[in-house]
Design a protein around this motif. Structure first.
Motif, PDB file in Angstrom:
ATOM      1  N   LEU B  12       0.846  -1.204   0.000  1.00 18.63           N
ATOM      2  CA  LEU B  12       0.000   0.000   0.000  1.00 18.63           C
ATOM      3  C   LEU B  12       0.877   1.248   0.000  1.00 18.63           C
ATOM      4  O   LEU B  12       0.595   2.224  -0.699  1.00 18.63           O
ATOM      5  CB  LEU B  12      -0.926   0.010   1.220  1.00 18.63           C
ATOM      6  CG  LEU B  12      -2.049  -1.017   1.210  1.00 18.63           C
ATOM      7  CD1 LEU B  12      -2.794  -1.020   2.534  1.00 18.63           C
ATOM      8  CD2 LEU B  12      -3.021  -0.735   0.082  1.00 18.63           C
ATOM      9  N   GLY B  13       1.949   1.190   0.777  1.00 17.59           N
ATOM     10  CA  GLY B  13       2.873   2.325   0.848  1.00 17.59           C
ATOM     11  C   GLY B  13       3.620   2.535  -0.463  1.00 17.59           C
ATOM     12  O   GLY B  13       3.889   3.671  -0.866  1.00 17.59           O
ATOM     13  N   THR B  14       3.922   1.448  -1.136  1.00 13.28           N
ATOM     14  CA  THR B  14       4.659   1.550  -2.401  1.00 13.28           C
ATOM     15  C   THR B  14       3.818   2.261  -3.463  1.00 13.28           C
ATOM     16  O   THR B  14       4.329   3.065  -4.237  1.00 13.28           O
ATOM     17  CB  THR B  14       5.044   0.128  -2.878  1.00 13.28           C
ATOM     18  OG1 THR B  14       5.731  -0.514  -1.815  1.00 13.28           O
ATOM     19  CG2 THR B  14       5.935   0.173  -4.109  1.00 13.28           C
ATOM     20  N   HIS B  15       2.530   1.946  -3.491  1.00 13.75           N
ATOM     21  CA  HIS B  15       1.644   2.587  -4.479  1.00 13.75           C
ATOM     22  C   HIS B  15       0.847   3.689  -3.781  1.00 13.75           C
ATOM     23  O   HIS B  15      -0.370   3.589  -3.629  1.00 13.75           O
ATOM     24  CB  HIS B  15       0.727   1.548  -5.110  1.00 13.75           C
ATOM     25  CG  HIS B  15       1.476   0.422  -5.727  1.00 13.75           C
ATOM     26  ND1 HIS B  15       1.636  -0.798  -5.121  1.00 13.75           N
ATOM     27  CD2 HIS B  15       2.171   0.355  -6.883  1.00 13.75           C
ATOM     28  CE1 HIS B  15       2.378  -1.575  -5.886  1.00 13.75           C
ATOM     29  NE2 HIS B  15       2.719  -0.902  -6.967  1.00 13.75           N
ATOM     30  N   ARG B  16       1.595   4.712  -3.383  1.00 15.52           N
ATOM     31  CA  ARG B  16       1.029   5.741  -2.510  1.00 15.52           C
ATOM     32  C   ARG B  16      -0.157   6.470  -3.124  1.00 15.52           C
ATOM     33  O   ARG B  16      -1.181   6.651  -2.487  1.00 15.52           O
ATOM     34  CB  ARG B  16       2.126   6.742  -2.142  1.00 15.52           C
ATOM     35  CG  ARG B  16       1.938   7.367  -0.788  1.00 15.52           C
ATOM     36  CD  ARG B  16       3.229   7.991  -0.318  1.00 15.52           C
ATOM     37  NE  ARG B  16       4.272   6.998  -0.109  1.00 15.52           N
ATOM     38  CZ  ARG B  16       5.576   7.225  -0.275  1.00 15.52           C
ATOM     39  NH1 ARG B  16       6.001   8.388  -0.667  1.00 15.52           N
ATOM     40  NH2 ARG B  16       6.462   6.276  -0.036  1.00 15.52           N
ATOM     41  N   ARG B  17      -0.013   6.849  -4.396  1.00 15.43           N
ATOM     42  CA  ARG B  17      -1.073   7.671  -5.016  1.00 15.43           C
ATOM     43  C   ARG B  17      -2.389   6.888  -5.097  1.00 15.43           C
ATOM     44  O   ARG B  17      -3.453   7.387  -4.760  1.00 15.43           O
ATOM     45  CB  ARG B  17      -0.632   8.120  -6.405  1.00 15.43           C
ATOM     46  CG  ARG B  17      -1.614   9.113  -7.020  1.00 15.43           C
ATOM     47  CD  ARG B  17      -1.214   9.533  -8.390  1.00 15.43           C
ATOM     48  NE  ARG B  17       0.002  10.331  -8.388  1.00 15.43           N
ATOM     49  CZ  ARG B  17       0.573  10.809  -9.490  1.00 15.43           C
ATOM     50  NH1 ARG B  17       0.063  10.550 -10.672  1.00 15.43           N
ATOM     51  NH2 ARG B  17       1.668  11.536  -9.436  1.00 15.43           N
ATOM     52  N   ARG B  18      -2.240   5.638  -5.532  1.00 18.58           N
ATOM     53  CA  ARG B  18      -3.432   4.789  -5.651  1.00 18.58           C
ATOM     54  C   ARG B  18      -4.076   4.575  -4.279  1.00 18.58           C
ATOM     55  O   ARG B  18      -5.292   4.672  -4.115  1.00 18.58           O
ATOM     56  CB  ARG B  18      -3.004   3.444  -6.241  1.00 18.58           C
ATOM     57  CG  ARG B  18      -4.159   2.587  -6.686  1.00 18.58           C
ATOM     58  CD  ARG B  18      -3.738   1.139  -6.764  1.00 18.58           C
ATOM     59  NE  ARG B  18      -2.689   0.940  -7.739  1.00 18.58           N
ATOM     60  CZ  ARG B  18      -1.910  -0.150  -7.754  1.00 18.58           C
ATOM     61  NH1 ARG B  18      -2.073  -1.091  -6.858  1.00 18.58           N
ATOM     62  NH2 ARG B  18      -0.965  -0.286  -8.656  1.00 18.58           N
ATOM     63  N   THR B  19      -3.224   4.310  -3.293  1.00 19.01           N
ATOM     64  CA  THR B  19      -3.722   4.077  -1.934  1.00 19.01           C
ATOM     65  C   THR B  19      -4.440   5.318  -1.409  1.00 19.01           C
ATOM     66  O   THR B  19      -5.516   5.222  -0.807  1.00 19.01           O
ATOM     67  CB  THR B  19      -2.543   3.720  -1.001  1.00 19.01           C
ATOM     68  OG1 THR B  19      -1.886   2.589  -1.546  1.00 19.01           O
ATOM     69  CG2 THR B  19      -3.010   3.403   0.393  1.00 19.01           C
ATOM     70  N   LEU B  20      -3.838   6.484  -1.657  1.00 13.58           N
ATOM     71  CA  LEU B  20      -4.443   7.729  -1.155  1.00 13.58           C
ATOM     72  C   LEU B  20      -5.789   7.987  -1.798  1.00 13.58           C
ATOM     73  O   LEU B  20      -6.759   8.371  -1.134  1.00 13.58           O
ATOM     74  CB  LEU B  20      -3.508   8.907  -1.422  1.00 13.58           C
ATOM     75  CG  LEU B  20      -2.355   9.072  -0.432  1.00 13.58           C
ATOM     76  CD1 LEU B  20      -1.453  10.209  -0.843  1.00 13.58           C
ATOM     77  CD2 LEU B  20      -2.888   9.317   0.982  1.00 13.58           C
ATOM     78  N   LEU B 350      -6.377  -1.363   3.930  1.00 14.46           N
ATOM     79  CA  LEU B 350      -6.823  -0.129   3.263  1.00 14.46           C
ATOM     80  C   LEU B 350      -8.174   0.312   3.830  1.00 14.46           C
ATOM     81  O   LEU B 350      -8.387   1.490   4.143  1.00 14.46           O
ATOM     82  CB  LEU B 350      -6.924  -0.379   1.754  1.00 14.46           C
ATOM     83  CG  LEU B 350      -7.314   0.805   0.898  1.00 14.46           C
ATOM     84  CD1 LEU B 350      -6.267   1.889   0.959  1.00 14.46           C
ATOM     85  CD2 LEU B 350      -7.506   0.378  -0.559  1.00 14.46           C
ATOM     86  N   GLY B 351      -9.091  -0.674   3.974  1.00 10.71           N
ATOM     87  CA  GLY B 351     -10.419  -0.374   4.500  1.00 10.71           C
ATOM     88  C   GLY B 351     -10.355   0.168   5.920  1.00 10.71           C
ATOM     89  O   GLY B 351     -11.005   1.165   6.247  1.00 10.71           O
TER      90      GLY B 351
END
Lengths: 247, 433
Positions: B12-20, B350-351
């Motif tokens: 989740l941290g690696t794909h920061r933009r998507r996660t945000l 994420l949830g």
């Protein structure tokens, strides 16, 4: 190869076909092979000769179209998906051409991962085992690094440590030096050889690099999905040289 | 499991933009759910507080007295005896009051209104002072006979202020119109719909208007220490009063004034008691809460579908990007079930993080709205029984919203997770993309 021992890998009349739409492409045709514990075997052949397919079948990550593939005395066709996974976890170690490390885990965590899947050792035992292997592959100082902070050779050494951490009977390496420069590649092969001699682990690796092949006890030569012969590394070298002159 | 969680968290941290983006959407829906539930709970709270003080107790012992088949009056005769029985049989009781009930016309020099008349003993009505905001005059004025409390809306309609005199006209039980002149002693702030059809006079004034005996009242309102005791108390009272020889009406979950037609059609005469609870008496306004809940549910459902599609899409992308990793992990001995867990944990993480942020955001919004005392339009005030917006958020609501959204996002991620687990190791390992 010793006469009294059972083979760790036994392949009998194995065929593997791939379907590309309506076209059936044969990858292996009537292959027979026996590998005994402690051997350091190279599978050699040009691209498309079926090296990777053969390793995949031995590694139980793929199934044969026909024939029998036995690993550690078990006919892989008769095993369920779960049993195959357990066989891979407890009996086989994998070293991949592109290292295939988990990018978000550290060196230590990557090597520890198979032990966590096995659930046999406690935390302290796992740590000892992992650190011992990292010492062996010369990466003890890098245990906290992530794969993207390492060179190609270092990554492949992590992959070697991960493959060996469960003390498997058999290690399969698919072109382990293909993505490395010749010096680093030589180091990796030396490392594998050392572990083979020290631990008695069976290694089967594919390559088309003559220098790498040179280290093997035996070379299984493949062409067009068939085994041409099983020779010593010196014989293989001579055959390759003769082939080169012929061209 | 920790390692799987670590992989999920770091991915989740690696794909920061998507996660945000996705986490932000989850947070937004959670905040909205918290706010909407706060609004719904606030409405129910306001309704409960206002209605249970002005129109009903938590449990009521009311009833009808019929002189003849078609003539009924909403009264309880020999009220002190019933009250005595209540005090004896209901240990859960906080306090009980007698409330006169009537329906009359209030006439001033410039206008008139039809209203339900409540007869109260203001000294015993502890809840009354907490609920009503007196804009003009004083509530204690109702201690004097022939006095009246009206709401602002009615005062405007009648064109009266404190000190003015109005006339109340009502038909007695025998069908004769009677009148009483009363002085306006208090004008209270509106409490939505209830302020348009309720006025209050002292009990004695109501009794003299309807020519009732001193021991007769409209109903006895019981206020309990704990609302959860309502069904038990209601059931016990039915038993006890029946055993004491009182005739009881069949259970009918409607407000007392909606029962006149039914009662008048029945052949019996004399006194029958009716045991109701607060929900029965305000059933006619509760639809507003139901409507809001349906609307909120609809809105949240639509948003949830969008979020779930987003989650699924994101996991598809993640699985596509990590197909080779899945293949490797399967090759080195990871069982299918663990692959499912790995992706489920990612969705769960994420949830959880998204809902945590959303719940915090929702809580802040609710607190700010409550602190700002935002006035609502009159038409809205009618339905929410309050002139200001009240968002009631409880830990239960917040936790419930968080769990619900997290459960939805995790459940929807099962589909891509299962498909990822079903990939053949060899196919996954040689995946390009």
């Amino acid at each position: 190869m010793s006469a009294g021992q059972s083979p760790i890998v036994s392949i009998f009349d194995v065929t593997k076909d791939y379907s590309l739409g309506k076209v059936v492409v044969p990858a292996l045709r009537g292959v027979d092979l026996k590998v005994f514990p402690g051997e350091f075997i190279s599978i050699a052949g040009p691209s498309g000769s079926g090296k990777t397919t053969l390793l995949n079948l031995i590694g139980c990550v793929d199934t044969a179209t026909a024939g029998v593939v036995s690993v550690a005395g078990q006919d892989t066709k008769k095993l369920t998906e779960k049993e195959l996974t357990n066989l891979r976890l407890h009996t086989i170690g994998f070293i991949f051409q592109s290292f295939n490390l988990v990018s978000v885990l550290s060196v230590f965590q990557n090597v520890e991962f198979p032990l966590l899947l096995q659930r046999k050792l406690n935390k302290a035992e796992r740590k000892d085992r992992v650190m011992q292997l990292l010492e062996q592959v010369g990466l003890a100082q890098h245990e906290k690094h992530r794969p993207n902070e390492l060179s190609g050779g270092q990554r492949q050494r992590v992959a070697v440590a991960r493959a060996l951490v469960t003390r498997p009977q058999l290690v399969l390496a698919d072109e382990p030096t293909a993505n490395l420069d010749s010096v680093t590649g030589q180091h990796i092969i030396d490392l594998m050889k050392e572990l083979n001699q020290k631990e008695g682990t069976t290694f089967i690796f594919s390559t088309h690099d003559a220098k790498v092949m040179n280290h093997a006890n035996a070379v299984v030569r493949l062409a067009d999905g068939k085994i041409l012969d099983r020779v010593t590394s010196a014989e293989a070298q001579r055959a390759m040289a003769a082939g080169a002159e012929g061209h | 499991m920790f390692q799987l969680f670590l992989i999920a968290f770091r991915n989740l941290g690696t794909h920061r933009r998507r996660t945000l983006l996705l986490g932000g959407a989850i947070a937004g829906v959670t905040a909205l759910l918290v706010i909407l539930q706060g609004l719904s709970s606030g409405m129910q709270e306001s309704m409960l507080r206002s209605a249970t003080t002005l129109m009903t107790g938590h449990v009521n012992v009311g009833g009808f007295y019929k002189l003849a088949a078609g003539q009924s009056a909403p009264v309880v005769t020999s009220a002190p005896k019933v009250m005595e029985l209540i005090h004896k049989e209901v240990p859960e009781l906080d306090y009980a009051v007698q409330r006169g009930r009537g329906w009359a016309k209030v006439v001033s020099e410039t206008g008139s209104v039809q209203a339900g008349i409540g007869g109260i003993d203001v000294s015993t009505e502890t809840g009354f002072r907490k609920v009503l905001q007196i804009r003009e005059g004083t509530l204690d004025g109702l201690n004097e006979p022939n006095t009246l409390l009206v709401f602002q809306q009615q005062a405007e309609k009648l064109g009266v202020k404190v000190g003015d005199t109005v006339t109340i006209v009502a038909p007695t039980m025998r069908g004769i119109n009677n009148t009483v002149d009363v002085r306006v002693v208090a004008i209270a702030a509106n409490v939505g719909m209830l302020s348009s059809f309720n006025v209050y006079v002292p009990s004695a004034t109501l009794r003299s208007l309807y020519r009732l005996k001193d021991d007769t009242t409209g109903a006895i309102f019981l206020y309990l220490k704990d609302l959860k005791q309502v069904p038990a108390v209601q059931a016990r009272l039915r038993q006890t009063l029946a055993a004491a020889g009182y005739e009881l009406m069949d259970n009918d979950p409607r407000a007392f004034w909606m029962k006149f037609d039914t009662v008048n059609r029945e052949a019996w005469t004399g006194q029958k008691l009716d045991i109701t609870n607060w929900e029965d008496e305000i059933s006619f306004v509760k639809w507003t809460v139901t409507a809001l809940n349906i609307l909120s549910g609809l809105l949240i459902s639509i948003l949830l579908v969008i979020i779930c599609v987003g989650i699924m899409n994101t996991l598809w992308i993640a699985i596509r990007e990590r197909t080779r990793e899945i293949g490797t992990l399967r090759a080195i001995g990871m069982q299918r079930s663990r692959v499912v867990w790995m992706f489920l944990l990612e969705a769960l993480t994420l949830g959880s993080l998204g809902t945590l942020v959303g719940a915090g955001l929702g809580l802040v919004v609710c607190t700010l709205v409550n602190a700002a005392q935002i006035a609502v339009p009159k038409v809205v005030a009618v339905f929410i029984l309050s002139e200001t917006l009240n968002l009631a958020v409880s830990p239960k609501v917040i936790l419930g919203s968080m769990l619900f959204i997290t459960a939805c996002t995790t459940a929807i991620s099962l589909i891509p997770s299962f498909l990822a687990a079903r990939l053949k190791p060899v196919t996954a390992m040689h995946h390009i993309g």
